[in-house]
Design an enzyme around this catalytic site. Sequence first.
Site, PDB file in Angstrom:
ATOM      1  N   ASP A  51       0.821  -1.217   0.000  1.00 17.59           N
ATOM      2  CA  ASP A  51       0.000   0.000   0.000  1.00 17.59           C
ATOM      3  C   ASP A  51       0.853   1.264   0.000  1.00 17.59           C
ATOM      4  O   ASP A  51       1.832   1.360   0.736  1.00 17.59           O
ATOM      5  CB  ASP A  51      -0.892   0.033   1.243  1.00 17.59           C
ATOM      6  CG  ASP A  51      -1.921  -1.077   1.256  1.00 17.59           C
ATOM      7  OD1 ASP A  51      -3.001  -0.856   1.828  1.00 17.59           O
ATOM      8  OD2 ASP A  51      -1.632  -2.173   0.722  1.00 17.59           O
ATOM      9  N   HIS A  53      -1.003   4.592  -0.692  1.00 15.48           N
ATOM     10  CA  HIS A  53      -2.018   5.515  -0.140  1.00 15.48           C
ATOM     11  C   HIS A  53      -1.642   6.984  -0.290  1.00 15.48           C
ATOM     12  O   HIS A  53      -1.683   7.747   0.681  1.00 15.48           O
ATOM     13  CB  HIS A  53      -2.287   5.188   1.336  1.00 15.48           C
ATOM     14  CG  HIS A  53      -3.162   3.992   1.520  1.00 15.48           C
ATOM     15  ND1 HIS A  53      -4.448   3.936   1.037  1.00 15.48           N
ATOM     16  CD2 HIS A  53      -2.926   2.799   2.117  1.00 15.48           C
ATOM     17  CE1 HIS A  53      -4.983   2.756   1.317  1.00 15.48           C
ATOM     18  NE2 HIS A  53      -4.086   2.045   1.976  1.00 15.48           N
ATOM     19  N   ASP A  79      -3.964  -0.153  -3.668  1.00  9.27           N
ATOM     20  CA  ASP A  79      -4.147   0.904  -2.658  1.00  9.27           C
ATOM     21  C   ASP A  79      -3.186   2.059  -2.908  1.00  9.27           C
ATOM     22  O   ASP A  79      -2.332   2.406  -2.074  1.00  9.27           O
ATOM     23  CB  ASP A  79      -4.008   0.351  -1.239  1.00  9.27           C
ATOM     24  CG  ASP A  79      -5.316  -0.271  -0.754  1.00  9.27           C
ATOM     25  OD1 ASP A  79      -5.442  -0.530   0.451  1.00  9.27           O
ATOM     26  OD2 ASP A  79      -6.229  -0.502  -1.591  1.00  9.27           O
ATOM     27  N   ASP A  82      -6.176   7.426  -1.444  1.00  5.37           N
ATOM     28  CA  ASP A  82      -6.888   7.601  -0.176  1.00  5.37           C
ATOM     29  C   ASP A  82      -5.911   7.772   0.983  1.00  5.37           C
ATOM     30  O   ASP A  82      -4.825   7.176   1.014  1.00  5.37           O
ATOM     31  CB  ASP A  82      -7.836   6.436   0.136  1.00  5.37           C
ATOM     32  CG  ASP A  82      -9.121   6.490  -0.678  1.00  5.37           C
ATOM     33  OD1 ASP A  82      -9.784   5.447  -0.790  1.00  5.37           O
ATOM     34  OD2 ASP A  82      -9.439   7.573  -1.204  1.00  5.37           O
ATOM     35  N   ARG A  83      -6.306   8.612   1.915  1.00  2.00           N
ATOM     36  CA  ARG A  83      -5.564   8.857   3.156  1.00  2.00           C
ATOM     37  C   ARG A  83      -4.408   9.832   3.007  1.00  2.00           C
ATOM     38  O   ARG A  83      -4.148  10.627   3.905  1.00  2.00           O
ATOM     39  CB  ARG A  83      -5.003   7.557   3.763  1.00  2.00           C
ATOM     40  CG  ARG A  83      -6.010   6.476   3.949  1.00  2.00           C
ATOM     41  CD  ARG A  83      -6.674   6.620   5.269  1.00  2.00           C
ATOM     42  NE  ARG A  83      -7.317   5.391   5.682  1.00  2.00           N
ATOM     43  CZ  ARG A  83      -7.677   5.108   6.917  1.00  2.00           C
ATOM     44  NH1 ARG A  83      -7.474   5.971   7.879  1.00  2.00           N
ATOM     45  NH2 ARG A  83      -8.257   3.979   7.212  1.00  2.00           N
ATOM     46  N   ASN A 111      -8.450  -2.665  -2.586  1.00  2.00           N
ATOM     47  CA  ASN A 111      -9.826  -2.362  -2.209  1.00  2.00           C
ATOM     48  C   ASN A 111     -10.115  -0.864  -2.229  1.00  2.00           C
ATOM     49  O   ASN A 111     -11.279  -0.459  -2.314  1.00  2.00           O
ATOM     50  CB  ASN A 111     -10.174  -2.960  -0.840  1.00  2.00           C
ATOM     51  CG  ASN A 111      -9.332  -2.405   0.290  1.00  2.00           C
ATOM     52  OD1 ASN A 111      -8.104  -2.450   0.224  1.00  2.00           O
ATOM     53  ND2 ASN A 111      -9.954  -1.888   1.325  1.00  2.00           N
ATOM     54  N   HIS A 112      -9.079  -0.038  -2.208  1.00  2.00           N
ATOM     55  CA  HIS A 112      -9.322   1.411  -2.290  1.00  2.00           C
ATOM     56  C   HIS A 112      -9.494   1.885  -3.727  1.00  2.00           C
ATOM     57  O   HIS A 112      -9.881   3.025  -3.952  1.00  2.00           O
ATOM     58  CB  HIS A 112      -8.182   2.182  -1.617  1.00  2.00           C
ATOM     59  CG  HIS A 112      -8.344   2.261  -0.125  1.00  2.00           C
ATOM     60  ND1 HIS A 112      -8.876   3.364   0.502  1.00  2.00           N
ATOM     61  CD2 HIS A 112      -8.073   1.372   0.846  1.00  2.00           C
ATOM     62  CE1 HIS A 112      -8.908   3.144   1.816  1.00  2.00           C
ATOM     63  NE2 HIS A 112      -8.431   1.939   2.047  1.00  2.00           N
ATOM     64  N   HIS A 161      -3.845  -8.266  -3.517  1.00  2.00           N
ATOM     65  CA  HIS A 161      -3.900  -7.185  -2.537  1.00  2.00           C
ATOM     66  C   HIS A 161      -4.343  -7.715  -1.167  1.00  2.00           C
ATOM     67  O   HIS A 161      -3.670  -7.492  -0.166  1.00  2.00           O
ATOM     68  CB  HIS A 161      -4.859  -6.078  -2.977  1.00  2.00           C
ATOM     69  CG  HIS A 161      -4.959  -4.981  -1.954  1.00  2.00           C
ATOM     70  ND1 HIS A 161      -3.926  -4.095  -1.741  1.00  2.00           N
ATOM     71  CD2 HIS A 161      -5.922  -4.662  -1.054  1.00  2.00           C
ATOM     72  CE1 HIS A 161      -4.253  -3.266  -0.761  1.00  2.00           C
ATOM     73  NE2 HIS A 161      -5.455  -3.589  -0.325  1.00  2.00           N
ATOM     74  N   ARG A 208     -14.335  -6.566   8.591  1.00  2.60           N
ATOM     75  CA  ARG A 208     -14.371  -5.517   7.578  1.00  2.60           C
ATOM     76  C   ARG A 208     -15.688  -5.513   6.784  1.00  2.60           C
ATOM     77  O   ARG A 208     -15.951  -4.598   6.012  1.00  2.60           O
ATOM     78  CB  ARG A 208     -13.235  -5.701   6.581  1.00  2.60           C
ATOM     79  CG  ARG A 208     -11.826  -5.543   7.150  1.00  2.60           C
ATOM     80  CD  ARG A 208     -10.853  -5.788   6.033  1.00  2.60           C
ATOM     81  NE  ARG A 208      -9.457  -5.829   6.336  1.00  2.60           N
ATOM     82  CZ  ARG A 208      -8.638  -4.776   6.201  1.00  2.60           C
ATOM     83  NH1 ARG A 208      -9.117  -3.607   5.835  1.00  2.60           N
ATOM     84  NH2 ARG A 208      -7.346  -4.910   6.471  1.00  2.60           N
ATOM     85  N   HIS A 235      -2.427  -4.795   2.195  1.00  5.44           N
ATOM     86  CA  HIS A 235      -3.779  -4.574   2.756  1.00  5.44           C
ATOM     87  C   HIS A 235      -3.814  -4.281   4.254  1.00  5.44           C
ATOM     88  O   HIS A 235      -4.739  -3.631   4.736  1.00  5.44           O
ATOM     89  CB  HIS A 235      -4.652  -5.801   2.432  1.00  5.44           C
ATOM     90  CG  HIS A 235      -6.126  -5.650   2.700  1.00  5.44           C
ATOM     91  ND1 HIS A 235      -6.850  -4.531   2.342  1.00  5.44           N
ATOM     92  CD2 HIS A 235      -7.021  -6.502   3.266  1.00  5.44           C
ATOM     93  CE1 HIS A 235      -8.125  -4.699   2.673  1.00  5.44           C
ATOM     94  NE2 HIS A 235      -8.247  -5.886   3.240  1.00  5.44           N
TER      95      HIS A 235
END
Lengths: 306, 320
Positions: A51, A53, A79, A82-83, A111-112, A161, A208, A235
């Site tokens: 990840d 991000h 990923d 995001d963030r 998943n993002h 992932h 989750r 992940h």
Amino acid sequence: MDDVDKCLEKLKRCELLSQATIKDICTRVIDVLLDESNVCEVDAPVTVVGDVHGQFYDLLEIFQIGGECPDTRYLFLGDYVDRGHFNLETITLLTCLKLRWPDRITLLRGNHESRQITQVYGFYKEVVQKYGSADVWSYFCEVFDYLPLSAIIAGKIFCVHGGLSPAVLSVDQIKLIDRFREPPSEGVFADLLWSDPSDRDGFNLSQRNAGHLFGKDTVERFLHVNGLSTVLRAHQLCMEGYQIHFDGLLATVWSAPNYCYRCGNVASICEIDASLNREFNVFSAAPEDRREVPSGQAKQVPDYFL
Amino acid sequence: MAAAVPLAELFATPLVSLNRSRRDVIEISSTAELSDAFSTLAENSITSAPVKDAETGKYVGFIDVRDLTSFLVHFGAHIDEGNFMVADVCAAGAGSVLDNVTVSYLARRNPFKGVKADATIGDAVKLITTAKVKRVAVVNDDGQAEHIISLSDMILFFATHITAFPESFINATANAMFGKDVENVLCVKATQTVLEALTIMDDHKITGIAIIDDDSGAIVSNISGKDLRKFIKNPTYQQLHMPVVEMIKALRQASQVDIATPAIVVYPTTLVHMIVKKLAATKVHRVYIVESESHFAPIGVVTQTSIIKKVATFLPADDA
């Protein structure tokens, strides 16, 4: 590809491209991704990245430590957004690298990489702030729909992932998935992007609300049926940058140091040589003097919740 | 999964065996400041705590995050503008419009129901459905609470032993078991304010509400008791007037490292055993029934309480 080279130069200076250029790049990279299987075959040596991000300066650190693409072959496990504070710069750079050197970089879906998740966790908001509309977000969401779901390195190391699915025993089953869509909330597609390893045997429901928890026995069975040696995934945050599970049958690689700019973790990249020896190269966040703080950008997370 | 146990044996299981936390019961004195009481809930990650009268030593009731909802709604209705912190208002004392809202006042609205140490799960199920409580306190011979058993504890237990129930129950669909009940699915639009959302929740005495897209009506996310606990750590006037979806996004970004999906839903065809397992696995208090993946508007809701009510129908005849 001169135009892509110019884009790359600009991006490495953390400068955004025009909306029209991004639209063009996204359209062209989709053509590249269309030819890729749900299960990409990747040669060794290769460096695997977890990840990221939106931590753009830490992505540049990765290229410093692991070597620039295309000199180093890369496999990213998803990923990208995001963030972080620089989701746009991060995903645009990676998209341009994929367009420029499609055989030297593989980008899997995390998943993002989803419309639903990016609307909650920051990418959508950043796009609207930087471009004044959501158009660029929708261009990249369409690219996300074409990202492959998994990869196998040199016929032996399965990369994904999230993790495994109770509905999949053979890799061939993954090849049959219709991946060109927003990830559903249930099923094999969701499992590959959301699952986590667990101390409990078998498959169990995940906190989750997507994917499953999978135990050592499921990994053993999957590796045996498919003639593989290990699983490499991302992940989950690892404070030490990586984590080995199930006596080495599975490993998690995490590549966003000081995650969310406050978790205080280190990160790693997984360097796999031609003989499939695996080494985790651990690194810290990019030094202060090599990163910019976003100016005029509203804080993504108000202080009162920290 | 545990081997199937006969239902009668299941209901005869000692209630105290469900206590997972193994920590002492966290209590609040009737003389505590409101802001301290709410902080206690947040800091200990609990939805409620028993309130003990400082003079008599008897339990007055439970203070609950729902009380904070009421408190914030009342506060929001009386403050026009400014940069006030709720904690400041709680501590204001004389002259404050909220003078009469004490810990005891709020706790009396959530009755304390205690059972003896030898109580069974069947006893708890009966108490929850007849007395309409959200938790059961197990008390010792001195009347001191030693364990608090929550609905979540009970849902986890039933999920583990779900095969003990008849197939006609566990393989029934959400639609068949809980029906389509759109009118009673309480929602708030994404752009409505936090205060408006809390007002709806207070009016209906609930700890959760779905947040839906203004245009499509699709579920975007939800406010849960967990969100309220995080919210009360440091609420301000400005936050009460933010769009509720922005508040939830900020809360989730700040609190979740390994994320869950923004909305937790089931479909009309989802089987009851999956719903119970999902409630147990995700630890949420309710799941929303939506029509399908492409029509994500809520058409029903299944709460922990509605599961317990169904379970109660299987109580042995002399317990029911």
